[in-house]
Design an enzyme around this catalytic site. Structure first.
Site, PDB file in Angstrom:
ATOM      1  N   LYS A 163       0.862  -1.191   0.000  1.00 54.99           N
ATOM      2  CA  LYS A 163       0.000   0.000   0.000  1.00 54.99           C
ATOM      3  C   LYS A 163       0.889   1.228   0.000  1.00 54.99           C
ATOM      4  O   LYS A 163       1.780   1.355   0.829  1.00 54.99           O
ATOM      5  CB  LYS A 163      -0.863   0.039   1.256  1.00 54.99           C
ATOM      6  CG  LYS A 163      -2.093  -0.831   1.195  1.00 54.99           C
ATOM      7  CD  LYS A 163      -3.003  -0.405   2.335  1.00 54.99           C
ATOM      8  CE  LYS A 163      -4.142  -1.367   2.528  1.00 54.99           C
ATOM      9  NZ  LYS A 163      -4.948  -0.982   3.685  1.00 54.99           N
ATOM     10  N   LYS A 267       1.415 -10.431   8.539  1.00 49.86           N
ATOM     11  CA  LYS A 267       0.954  -9.456   7.560  1.00 49.86           C
ATOM     12  C   LYS A 267       1.093 -10.024   6.146  1.00 49.86           C
ATOM     13  O   LYS A 267       0.186  -9.888   5.324  1.00 49.86           O
ATOM     14  CB  LYS A 267       1.718  -8.126   7.695  1.00 49.86           C
ATOM     15  CG  LYS A 267       1.190  -7.098   6.702  1.00 49.86           C
ATOM     16  CD  LYS A 267       1.295  -5.660   7.155  1.00 49.86           C
ATOM     17  CE  LYS A 267       0.535  -4.769   6.181  1.00 49.86           C
ATOM     18  NZ  LYS A 267       0.898  -3.365   6.242  1.00 49.86           N
ATOM     19  N   GLU A 277      -7.816  -6.109  -0.043  1.00 52.89           N
ATOM     20  CA  GLU A 277      -8.673  -5.826   1.101  1.00 52.89           C
ATOM     21  C   GLU A 277     -10.155  -6.015   0.824  1.00 52.89           C
ATOM     22  O   GLU A 277     -10.920  -5.066   0.808  1.00 52.89           O
ATOM     23  CB  GLU A 277      -8.423  -4.390   1.592  1.00 52.89           C
ATOM     24  CG  GLU A 277      -9.025  -4.170   2.960  1.00 52.89           C
ATOM     25  CD  GLU A 277      -8.404  -2.986   3.706  1.00 52.89           C
ATOM     26  OE1 GLU A 277      -7.432  -2.408   3.200  1.00 52.89           O
ATOM     27  OE2 GLU A 277      -8.885  -2.707   4.796  1.00 52.89           O
ATOM     28  N   ARG A 281      -8.104  -8.993   4.959  1.00 50.93           N
ATOM     29  CA  ARG A 281      -7.138  -7.925   5.244  1.00 50.93           C
ATOM     30  C   ARG A 281      -7.697  -6.928   6.264  1.00 50.93           C
ATOM     31  O   ARG A 281      -6.954  -6.231   6.953  1.00 50.93           O
ATOM     32  CB  ARG A 281      -6.708  -7.222   3.943  1.00 50.93           C
ATOM     33  CG  ARG A 281      -5.462  -6.378   4.146  1.00 50.93           C
ATOM     34  CD  ARG A 281      -4.765  -5.982   2.859  1.00 50.93           C
ATOM     35  NE  ARG A 281      -3.613  -5.128   3.151  1.00 50.93           N
ATOM     36  CZ  ARG A 281      -2.700  -4.761   2.277  1.00 50.93           C
ATOM     37  NH1 ARG A 281      -2.778  -5.181   1.027  1.00 50.93           N
ATOM     38  NH2 ARG A 281      -1.706  -3.988   2.628  1.00 50.93           N
ATOM     39  N   ASN A 285      -6.837  -4.316  10.627  1.00 57.47           N
ATOM     40  CA  ASN A 285      -7.321  -3.023  11.046  1.00 57.47           C
ATOM     41  C   ASN A 285      -7.729  -2.985  12.510  1.00 57.47           C
ATOM     42  O   ASN A 285      -8.292  -1.999  12.970  1.00 57.47           O
ATOM     43  CB  ASN A 285      -8.521  -2.674  10.166  1.00 57.47           C
ATOM     44  CG  ASN A 285      -8.498  -1.231   9.774  1.00 57.47           C
ATOM     45  OD1 ASN A 285      -7.416  -0.662   9.664  1.00 57.47           O
ATOM     46  ND2 ASN A 285      -9.663  -0.654   9.611  1.00 57.47           N
ATOM     47  N   HIS A 292      -7.756   5.458  14.044  1.00 58.41           N
ATOM     48  CA  HIS A 292      -7.667   6.441  12.969  1.00 58.41           C
ATOM     49  C   HIS A 292      -8.493   7.683  13.263  1.00 58.41           C
ATOM     50  O   HIS A 292      -8.091   8.797  12.933  1.00 58.41           O
ATOM     51  CB  HIS A 292      -8.166   5.826  11.647  1.00 58.41           C
ATOM     52  CG  HIS A 292      -7.064   5.136  10.896  1.00 58.41           C
ATOM     53  ND1 HIS A 292      -7.297   4.026  10.113  1.00 58.41           N
ATOM     54  CD2 HIS A 292      -5.735   5.377  10.816  1.00 58.41           C
ATOM     55  CE1 HIS A 292      -6.149   3.609   9.582  1.00 58.41           C
ATOM     56  NE2 HIS A 292      -5.185   4.427  10.005  1.00 58.41           N
ATOM     57  N   HIS A 304       0.867   7.714  15.043  1.00 56.99           N
ATOM     58  CA  HIS A 304      -0.078   6.697  14.581  1.00 56.99           C
ATOM     59  C   HIS A 304      -0.207   5.551  15.577  1.00 56.99           C
ATOM     60  O   HIS A 304      -1.298   5.202  16.015  1.00 56.99           O
ATOM     61  CB  HIS A 304       0.388   6.194  13.210  1.00 56.99           C
ATOM     62  CG  HIS A 304      -0.403   5.045  12.684  1.00 56.99           C
ATOM     63  ND1 HIS A 304      -1.678   5.203  12.184  1.00 56.99           N
ATOM     64  CD2 HIS A 304      -0.120   3.719  12.587  1.00 56.99           C
ATOM     65  CE1 HIS A 304      -2.140   4.022  11.796  1.00 56.99           C
ATOM     66  NE2 HIS A 304      -1.206   3.106  12.033  1.00 56.99           N
TER      67      HIS A 304
HETATM   68  N1  NAD Z   1       1.497   1.521   3.825  1.00 52.06           N
HETATM   69  C1  NAD Z   1       1.047   0.952   4.921  1.00 52.06           C
HETATM   70  O1  NAD Z   1       0.550  -0.145   4.922  1.00 52.06           O
HETATM   71  C2  NAD Z   1       1.196   1.697   6.183  1.00 52.06           C
HETATM   72  C3  NAD Z   1       0.955   1.044   7.393  1.00 52.06           C
HETATM   73  C4  NAD Z   1       1.151   1.742   8.585  1.00 52.06           C
HETATM   74  C5  NAD Z   1       1.539   3.061   8.549  1.00 52.06           C
HETATM   75  N2  NAD Z   1       1.737   3.673   7.355  1.00 52.06           N
HETATM   76  C6  NAD Z   1       2.183   5.064   7.294  1.00 52.06           C
HETATM   77  O2  NAD Z   1       3.466   5.176   7.894  1.00 52.06           O
HETATM   78  C7  NAD Z   1       3.665   6.506   8.311  1.00 52.06           C
HETATM   79  C8  NAD Z   1       4.290   6.487   9.672  1.00 52.06           C
HETATM   80  O3  NAD Z   1       5.530   5.822   9.610  1.00 52.06           O
HETATM   81  P1  NAD Z   1       6.670   6.091  10.681  1.00 52.06           P
HETATM   82  O4  NAD Z   1       6.088   5.993  12.029  1.00 52.06           O
HETATM   83  O5  NAD Z   1       7.815   5.268  10.334  1.00 52.06           O
HETATM   84  O6  NAD Z   1       6.951   7.659  10.463  1.00 52.06           O
HETATM   85  P2  NAD Z   1       8.198   8.443   9.838  1.00 52.06           P
HETATM   86  O7  NAD Z   1       8.575   7.942   8.537  1.00 52.06           O
HETATM   87  O8  NAD Z   1       7.827   9.862   9.936  1.00 52.06           O
HETATM   88  O9  NAD Z   1       9.370   8.128  10.851  1.00 52.06           O
HETATM   89  C9  NAD Z   1       9.289   8.555  12.167  1.00 52.06           C
HETATM   90  C10 NAD Z   1      10.477   9.430  12.562  1.00 52.06           C
HETATM   91  O10 NAD Z   1      11.591   8.619  12.849  1.00 52.06           O
HETATM   92  C11 NAD Z   1      12.704   9.022  12.073  1.00 52.06           C
HETATM   93  N3  NAD Z   1      13.467   7.817  11.805  1.00 52.06           N
HETATM   94  C12 NAD Z   1      13.069   6.753  11.084  1.00 52.06           C
HETATM   95  N4  NAD Z   1      13.999   5.814  11.145  1.00 52.06           N
HETATM   96  C13 NAD Z   1      15.000   6.269  11.919  1.00 52.06           C
HETATM   97  C14 NAD Z   1      16.230   5.721  12.350  1.00 52.06           C
HETATM   98  N5  NAD Z   1      16.608   4.500  12.018  1.00 52.06           N
HETATM   99  N6  NAD Z   1      17.028   6.491  13.125  1.00 52.06           N
HETATM  100  C15 NAD Z   1      16.631   7.730  13.497  1.00 52.06           C
HETATM  101  N7  NAD Z   1      15.483   8.274  13.125  1.00 52.06           N
HETATM  102  C16 NAD Z   1      14.669   7.550  12.330  1.00 52.06           C
HETATM  103  C17 NAD Z   1      12.122   9.693  10.884  1.00 52.06           C
HETATM  104  O11 NAD Z   1      13.025  10.609  10.300  1.00 52.06           O
HETATM  105  C18 NAD Z   1      10.916  10.369  11.473  1.00 52.06           C
HETATM  106  O12 NAD Z   1      11.301  11.590  12.074  1.00 52.06           O
HETATM  107  C19 NAD Z   1       2.306   7.154   8.289  1.00 52.06           C
HETATM  108  O13 NAD Z   1       2.268   8.061   7.248  1.00 52.06           O
HETATM  109  C20 NAD Z   1       1.350   6.017   8.062  1.00 52.06           C
HETATM  110  O14 NAD Z   1       0.197   6.408   7.341  1.00 52.06           O
HETATM  111  C21 NAD Z   1       1.583   3.017   6.192  1.00 52.06           C
HETATM  112 ZN    ZN Z   2      -1.312   1.062  11.535  1.00 51.00          ZN
END
Ligand code: NAD
Ligand code: ZN
Length: 1624
Positions: A163, A267, A277, A281, A285, A292, A304
């Site tokens: 996704k 997953k 989905e 799937r 959720n 959400h 999140h």
């Molecule tokens: N596609 C999907 O199935 C799916 C599922 C769940 C969430 N998401 C999406 O994922 C996003 C959230 O992802 P996230 O929580 O990773 O957020 P993010 O990508 O913003 O990362 C979180 C923070 O951690 C930092 N960071 C990441 N890895 C690091 C590392 N190794 N060392 C230091 N800093 C690091 C990033 O720079 C950022 O500031 C949301 O937009 C959400 O909608 C997508």
């Molecule tokens: Zn999630």
């Protein structure tokens, strides 16, 4: 990862998704990954897209390895061409998941001529993955894509499944595509640098997966918390590329890997079976339907995973409410999430700190859920769990809005049975939650016993969970759940235990710590394990303060090897197995503190080496019934204890024999609620797990309370049945002592509230013996009275109980705003009983508080007790649980908004000055003062000493707590309360103080140097001697005072200017300054006078750049000319002569001393600044915690401004802001790099962040050229007019223009300062001159109108002021015989204002547009001000500063002498124009009566008559007449030449009041020593303070100056010039 050594060949795991082995797991995969993509995803270009956080950490290694490996592969012909690698970095954060950033990436790729032959790699968290994936999906209609997740969330969730999406203003993830990555490289080594909060965020998704899919997986998470966290931070690291291959992989690394592996496998399975989905799937959720919706409101403050964590709890509560899931499972999920640092409720303190005033209204949440893509039509779908690892359907299930609302709502409406739509059920059987004490004992006994025991009805709470976990880790016994967690099967270990692998962490579970301390001594030394292995018992910070000393002493005396690891007498403990173990034989134990010590020894005694004879010492044994309970339970497990006499028990040496089944009896207090419902609704209810054999006092509730009220009660050994009389026919109980079941008094009270008249026509129930209920979760007696009265039930407090008048049910009112529960579960549950009959029902606020003992209460009420419920939302911020407690008796509604009259509580050592300062505060704030000790003695009707000697310390302390609780709840506003010094020693008191603070109360710690306190107390013989060395007491209490106060005032005896004589106590001169400082402090706290610069006023602050302020004292007044605030640069302070070490930061004590020094020398507001190295200061960058500790102190000390750098952790900033009180936060940003452009994007971001957290915004850039100042100017001009004040400045000489143009709090320097605080800083004088040159500060002319005026001091006053401050203005004398002469002057464009004197003070009125209130009341204008608005339109305003001159002269005189003038009398001599100003001034000071004398009586009479009667003006015919209250303040307005006799009688005031001084203000100034002043002097110079006329003139002139120019007048310079002229 920066090492240049080649990576070893990694050991990897693979998972396939959609039938391709595309997910690869391991540690340090960089080389592996590069080889893999180069060979298996051949492309001409590889593009890595990442964010600004990750690029500096990892990009360099990746690009250089890419170079080396691609060279190698190309040269050995494994690849046909050498491909190129390009990289692009975007800003981090969710904002980047936008169309704009997507386009930027695309433009970049196009500009680099990327074609279809490009492989795009997403290196980063979920944001990067989603965004870059979407770019890959559409770029050239789709190109190869590789995921390299770096956040835990991305590894566990977003990188798998294909996704991809971006956000739009309409919502998250609304535009996107399914686009599967060719590879996902899950390289766990990236987690090393992931911030902790982000780690927890990812754990939420992992816990989610385990919770809906696989219980074994869940158990792995439950038990592995510590190790998993260790692995992430690579705590036990040390080896290069640790974990890359199996030989270097630690066990925690393996655990972390398998956890991720499990989550991804699930997953991948789900995605493979339902890619797009359509059903299955949906199961992923879980927690997201609600999560959400929360995220939509609380993002970006909450992450999140944090929202999903709260969502999961709400969704399992839905499952529980629907009857699919039991509390055991809910509890397990709750604790598991919590243990990883995730929030579990919107009410969590952490959540509140983060989200501030944002609020999730239930309606809004439901609305958002309506538009969720995953819904079916408008039906909402939730994944329903039926157990851990099991779901109702293999997809989400439709759930009705009502149920969702019920669960989400913070409040619950309970509907009465007669209005219910539920079919009625008359006979109910129920099992109520198990008793905590019994559950804990049963766990210990069964684990130590031999054989299998099925424990039924265990309480599922944090405490029992902790106990269970610990026993599990101690080995020996085995635990398994049966019947979905209803039964715990314990296979006892017969007392064989081993040292656990990890420490035993007990949280704050007190019972567990006491019981386990003894249990751990039973661990046998093992030959196999190393000698010095030991068991560690530890807990949270609170736990580490709870005493365990007496128990440990006894165990040590009996051969056990126990050491304190941190503090003597408290956890953590290290318990080393010894060959003797617990010796046994004669054991003596002090039992006056806690019965848990006794139970602990008793339960372990059978396993001692010799039979135990336990002797209890220390006087009265506390809570005997719990000891009896232990003994009875030991008997059920086969061991009989013999009670030899009152305090001696004999226990045989043996082993427990586990009974096959042991039913844990119900918590007797919980059982009272369903029984009471039967009583009040006339139905029948049986509780099947409590009966007559119970040892709990509350078990007698049915027989002792319900039966006399008219219920039918049948009790067996183990069950209780109650049948109520018809509704409305319960009887009152005239008097009942509930001492043995105090917790049940609330249940009894609500029943008494609806009692009918009895045969004696009585309707009152009096419950006594429950005084302890005043110091429970809240003051329960007061709360009950208050809440019952809301329904129209009359109730009142008795000394140790409550009296309730029964009322007719039909007359009871349904309340609009619901029952306040004061965060007390018992109040919530008892009022839900009452609500069952209230017409219209009742709303119970804070429904959550029942979780303390009965989390599923509401479900039970609805599903089992058949009472209809409805979720109710309350307005945001309307009710918060803690606010309620102290609202009792508070007249909230009468408080005008903005007036902050919360009671102020003073704590601190005896002798610190609490009473003296308390009284001063009460005077200044006009509030009542209560000395808690005096109050206590009055209500005990004896002295504290006598009370203690008759009743003992314990009884006294209990009384003290009860009184504290009463004081805080009865006087929550408008009081000053000084507490006894020992108040912080008891935990209940500390809780009371904390709650008070939490709900907005102010607790001030009064600190005084301990040596001074000792001196003082030694001189004071009126108090009993201390039993203990005061220094020890201080050392112990210091931290407690600190933790339980939110303000601190230090009476620090600092050296001020020229040292005066120092007595061994404190010299008076210094104490005066302390008091003056305290007055400022207390007014600030109360919000009466926050001493801050008026918004919008042009203002300056001076930055003090000294390492030690002492050296600056002699110049203080001069360097502060024209300044409105001073900045204390804390980072520059240094208590060392040479502190060049870059890691130096000043210690708190030193900072305090410097701050107080400053305070004692200036009343100007203080800006407290700790500037970090990276922001141009000296404070070490890596000491963020220390920095914020200092900032918190600044708030405690009541600094007017605190500067906070916005580059620091958001959490810390938010926390700071929460406790800021009246302090204004300056949110600052310094662009040290010099790259920030005032017309660029960065400054906008900076501004937004600063605007979010500051009251004042401070952005400092660098000017490389003059133009940079114009850009700055435009930036500021573009801000909306109602924006917060901003300090915007460019550093360096090129930026000086920006300093000249800045309006609010411009930082300035002074030529006498050692160094300027920043490059380019200029002085006030320079800024004014420059503004004049620029034409924005035009020259104004000021005049004196009147005649004769030749000798006036005004030109000297004003022209000195103008010159010192660099103002271009000029002051002139204009003497005229005819007022008309002034017309051309005031009409001229450069007219700035005028002083007006005789004879024009009234005549000038006709030229004015407006007259101030004071001038109107006085009936004279002495000051004209030309006020110009934005369009330069001019208005002439008439004002009067004569009265200000008089009033402040008096205040200054008395302020320095420190005698108060509250309720004092005043005298005005003379009845001319100045007298009017004098009368007005005295009235403003609160003086009453005001005597008025004039030689011509009639003039005095008509003057008096022209003032309102509330001035209390009394005309006296002669000065020698005796007055009922002799005046303390005398103002003489008659000319020095006037022939008025001054009789000595008029100065009688100082004769009758020994310790107060009087003031005489002489308005005549032509001669210095008037007759009046001479008479006053004859009384001695410590009796009357004389204010000479010239002083009053300067005083009023200073005010005039400030009104004209808006600048603070340089008083000392003016005074000096005036003195020169006067004596000349
Ligand atoms: N596609 C999907 O199935 C799916 C599922 C769940 C969430 N998401 C999406 O994922 C996003 C959230 O992802 P996230 O929580 O990773 O957020 P993010 O990508 O913003 O990362 C979180 C923070 O951690 C930092 N960071 C990441 N890895 C690091 C590392 N190794 N060392 C230091 N800093 C690091 C990033 O720079 C950022 O500031 C949301 O937009 C959400 O909608 C997508
Ligand atoms: Zn999630």
């Amino acid at each position: 990862m920066s090492s240049s050594n080649p990576y070893p060949e990694p050991d990897v795991l693979k998972v396939s998704v959609l039938d391709k082995d595309s997910i690869i797991f391991g540690f340090h995969l960089t080389d592996y990954m590069i080889r893999d993509i180069l060979t298996n995803i051949p492309s001409l270009s590889y593009a890595i897209i990442t964010d600004k956080n990750i690029a500096p950490l990892y990009m360099q290694t990746i690009t250089s390895r890419f170079d080396i490996i691609s060279d190698e592969l190309f040269s050995n012909k494994s690849i046909p061409t050498k491909p190129r690698l390009i990289t692009y970095v975007i800003p981090p954060g969710e904002q980047s998941k936008s169309r704009v950033v997507k386009a930027q990436i695309e433009d970049y790729l196009l500009s680099q001529c990327c074609t279809r032959d490009t492989c795009i790699m997403a290196l980063g968290g979920g944001v990067i993955g989603d965004l870059v994936g979407y770019v890959a999906a559409t770029f050239m209609r789709g190109v190869s894509f590789v995921q390299i997740p770096t956040s835990l969330l991305a590894m566990a969730d977003s990188s798998v499944g294909g996704k991809t999406a971006i956000d739009t203003p309409h919502g998250k993830n609304l535009i996107g595509a399914f686009w599967q990555p060719k590879r996902v490289f899950i390289d766990l080594a990236y987690l090393d640098t992931l911030p902790k909060r982000q780690f927890a965020n990812g754990m939420a998704e992992i816990i989610k997966t385990a919770a809906f899919w696989d219980e074994k997986f869940f158990v792995m998470l439950e038990n592995g918390e510590q190790e998993i966290q260790n692995a992430a931070t690579n705590k036990d690291g040390g080896v290069e590329y640790q974990g890359c291959n199996l030989s270097t992989r630690t066990s925690s690394q393996s655990l972390l890997l398998s956890v991720l592996y499990e989550a991804v496998k699930v997953k991948a399975y789900v995605v493979t079976h339902d890619e797009r989905e359509s059903g299955l799937r949906g199961i992923l959720n879980f927690g997201h339907t609600i999560g959400h919706a929360i995220e939509a409101i609380l993002s970006p403050e909450l992450l999140h995973g944090e929202c999903v964590s709260i969502g999961m709890i709400k969704e399992v509560e839905i499952a529980r409410n629907l009857g699919y899931l039991n509390q055991v499972a809910v509890g397990r999920l709750y604790r598991c999430l919590q243990s990883y640092g995730l929030p579990v409720s919107l009410d969590d303190k952490k959540v509140k700190d983060l989200v501030g005033s944002k609020h999730c209204a239930v309606d809004k949440l439901l609305d958002i859920m309506k538009v969720d893509k995953k819904n079916q039509g408008d039906k909402k779908k939730v994944v329903i769990l039926t157990g851990i690892g099991k779901t109702l359907e293999k997809k989400a299930t439709i759930v009705s809005d009502e149920v969702i609302r019920l669960v989400l709502s913070p409040a619950m409406k309970v509907k009465p049975v007669h209005e219910s739509s539920f079919p009625s059920v008359r006979d109910i059987t129920l099992v109520t939650p198990g008793s905590k004490s019994i559950s804990n004992r049963a766990l210990v006994l069964a684990a130590l016993g031999a054989g299998v025991c099925r424990l039924k009805g265990l309480l599922h709470s944090d405490d029992t969970q902790v106990m269970l976990n610990a026993l599990q880790k101690l080995g020996g016994a085995k635990f398994e759940w049966e019947d979905d967690g209803e039964t715990l099967v314990v296979t006892g270990g017969g007392g064989i235990l081993q040292v656990p692998n990890t420490e035993l962490y007990l949280g704050n579970a007190g019972t567990a710590s006491r019981f386990l301390a003894s249990v751990c001594t039973l661990v046998q030394p093992s030959k196999l394990t190393e000698q010095n292995k030991h068991t560690v018992l530890t807990g949270n910070d609170r736990m580490k303060q709870r005493p365990i000393g007496p128990l440990v002493n006894t165990l040590r005396e009996n051969g056990c090897d126990i050491k304190y690891i941190e503090n003597e007498g408290c956890l953590p403990l290290a318990i080393t197995p010894s060959s003797i173990g617990f010796r046994g034989g004669h054991v003596s134990l002090s039992a006056s503190l806690s019965s848990q010590y006794v139970s602990s020894i008793l339960m372990c005694a059978p396993y001692a080496n010799e039979p135990v004879t336990l002797q209890l010492t220390g006087g009265q044994v506390i809570s005997q019934q719990y000891i009896d309970m232990t003994i009875a339970m030991m008997k059920s497990f086969g061991i009989e204890t013999e009670r030899l006499n009152d305090n001696v028990y004999k226990i045989p040496k043996s082993c427990y024999r586990n009974p096959e089944v042991y039913v844990v009896e119900s918590d007797a207090s919980s059982a009272t609620y369903p029984l009471a419902i039967a009583a009040i609704t006339g139905t029948k209810c049986t509780i099947s797990n409590i009966g007559t054999s119970s040892l709990q006092g509350d078990a007698a509730f049915a027989v002792k309370v319900l039966k006399p009220m008219g219920c039918n009660v049948v009790q067996t050994d183990t069950s209780t049945t109650v049948e109520g009389p018809p509704i409305g026919s319960l009887s009152p109980i005239p008097t009942i002592n509930m001492e043995s079941m105090t917790d049940a008094f609330l249940t009894a009270s609500v029943l008494a509230a609806v009692a009918k008249r009895d045969s004696n026509n009585e309707r009152v129930t009096r419950i006594t013996g429950i005084a302890n209920q005043r110091v429970k979760e809240c003051n329960r007696i007061a709360a009950m009275v208050q809440e019952l009265s809301k329904f129209g039930v009359q109730a009142s407090e008795l000394p140790d109980g409550i009296e309730i008048h029964g009322a007719d049910i039909s007359a009871l009112k349904s309340l609009a705003d619901g029952v306040n529960c004061y965060d007390d579960h018992r109040i919530a549950m008892s009022f839900s009983v009452l609500a069952c009959v209230i017409p219209g029902g009742a709303v119970i606020n804070e429904k959550k508080c029942v979780e303390k003992t009965w989390p599923q209460w509401w479900d039970t009420l609805e599903r089992k007790l058949n009472i209809e419920l409805q979720g109710v939302d309350i307005e945001a911020g309307n009710k918060n649980s803690l606010t309620a407690l102290f609202e009792i008796g508070r007249k909230r509604k009468n408080t005008t908004p903005g007036k902050h009259n919360t009671t102020i509580v003073l704590i601190g050592m005896r002798g610190a000055g609490k009473t003296t300062l308390g009284k001063l505060a009460s005077n200044v704030l006009k509030r009542k003062f209560i000395d808690a000790d005096v109050y206590l003695e009055q209500s005990l009707n004896t002295t504290i000493d006598d009370y203690v000697s008759t009743n003992g310390w314990d009884a006294f302390r209990t009384k003290e707590s009860e009184h504290l609780s009463t004081l805080l709840s009865q006087y929550p506003t408008d009081y000053i309360i000084a507490c006894g010094g020992g108040v912080v020693e008891r935990e209940v008191n500390r809780i009371l103080l904390k709650k008070f603070i939490d709900e907005g109360g102010k607790v001030v710690h009064i600190v005084r140097d301990i040596e001074e306190v000792i001196n003082y107390l030694n001189e004071d013989n009126s108090r009993p001697a201390w039993g203990e060395d005061i220094r020890n007491v201080w050392n112990r209490r210091k931290i407690l005072y600190e933790e339980n106060s939110n303000y601190e005032f230090n009476c620090m005896n600092i050296t001020i200017s020229n040292d005066l004589v120092t007595s061994n106590v404190i010299d008076l001169e210094k104490w005066k300054r302390v008091e003056a400082d305290f007055i400022r402090f207390i007014k600030f706290l109360a919000g009466e006078d926050t001493n801050q610069v008026t918004d919008g006023k042009r203002s300056f602050f001076l930055s003090l750049t000294y390492p030690d302020l002492t050296v600056a004292l002699e110049h203080f007044t001069t360097i502060m000319h024209g300044i409105d605030a001073v900045e204390l640069r804390v980072d520059l302070l240094s208590d060392q002569s040479s502190s060049n070490s870059s890691s130096y930061h000043p210690p708190v004590d030193y900072v305090a001393q410097q701050l107080y020094l400053l305070r004692r020398h200036t009343h100007l507001p203080i800006i407290f600044t700790v500037r970090s190295q990276s922001q141009g200061g000296k404070f070490p960058d890596n000491k963020e915690k220390e920095m914020f500790d200092l900032l918190h102190y600044a708030l405690k000390w009541g600094c007017e401004y605190v500067d906070v750098e916005i580059g620091t952790s958001r959490d810390l900033v938010t926390k700071l802001i929460r406790s800021k009180g009246h302090t204004k936060i300056i949110a600052s940003w310094h662009d040290i790099s010099g790259r920030m452009k005032w017309n660029g994007d960065e400054v906008k971001e900076v501004y937004k962040t600063a605007n979010d957290c500051g009251d004042i915004i401070k952005i400092i850039g660098v000017a490389n050229e003059l133009n940079d100042n114009f850009a700055l100017y435009e930036f500021v001009a573009s801000l909306p007019s109602d924006s917060k004040p901003i300090i915007a400045i460019n550093m360096k000489a090129n930026g000086q223009l920006s300093r000249i143009l800045n309006n609010t709090l411009t930082p300035v320097t002074h030529p006498l300062l050692p160094v300027a605080a920043a490059p380019g800083q200029v002085s006030v004088h320079e800024i004014h001159s420059a503004r004049h040159l620029l034409g924005i500060l035009p020259k104004r002319n000021y005049y004196l109108f009147g005649t004769p005026i030749k000798y006036s001091m005004s030109p000297t006053i004003h022209n000195t002021g103008f010159a010192v401050l660099g103002l271009p203005h000029q002051y002139h004398l204009f003497e005229t015989d005819n007022i008309v002469g002034i017309e051309p002057i005031i009409e001229s464009e450069d007219f700035g204002g005028a002083s007006v004197t005789i004879p024009y003070k009234i005549g000038v009125l006709k030229y004015l547009d407006e007259v101030s209130e004071s001038a109107r009341q006085i009936g004279a204008v002495n000051t004209v001000i030309a006020v110009r608005d934005k369009d330069n339109k001019r208005r002439l305003v008439g004002d009067n500063t004569d009265w200000l001159g008089i009033m402040y002269s008096i205040e200054r005189a008395l302020g320095d002498s420190n005698s108060s003038y509250q309720e004092s009398a005043g005298l005005v001599i003379g009845a001319g124009g100045t007298s009017r100003a004098a009368l007005y001034a005295l009235h403003q000071l609160g003086i009453s009566p005001i005597y008025l004398f004039n030689r011509t009586l009639a003039n005095a009479q008509s003057l008096a008559a022209s003032f309102p009667s509330d001035y209390g003006i009394t005309v006296i015919p002669s000065l020698s007449e005796p007055l009922s209250s002799p005046p303390q303040i005398i103002v003489s307005t008659i000319p020095a030449t006037a022939d008025v006799e001054i009789p000595k009688e008029i100065l009688k005031f100082t004769e009758i009041t020994k310790n107060k001084m009087g003031v005489i203000v002489e308005m005549a100034y032509k001669s210095r020593k008037t007759k009046l002043l001479q008479v006053a002097e004859s009384f001695g110079n410590d009796r009357w303070i004389g204010v000479e006329g010239v002083q009053v003139i300067v005083e009023q002139g200073v005010w005039q100056f400030e009104k004209w120019t808006g600048c603070r007048a340089p008083r000392n310079a003016i005074e000096q010039k005036v003195a020169e002229k006067y004596t000349a």
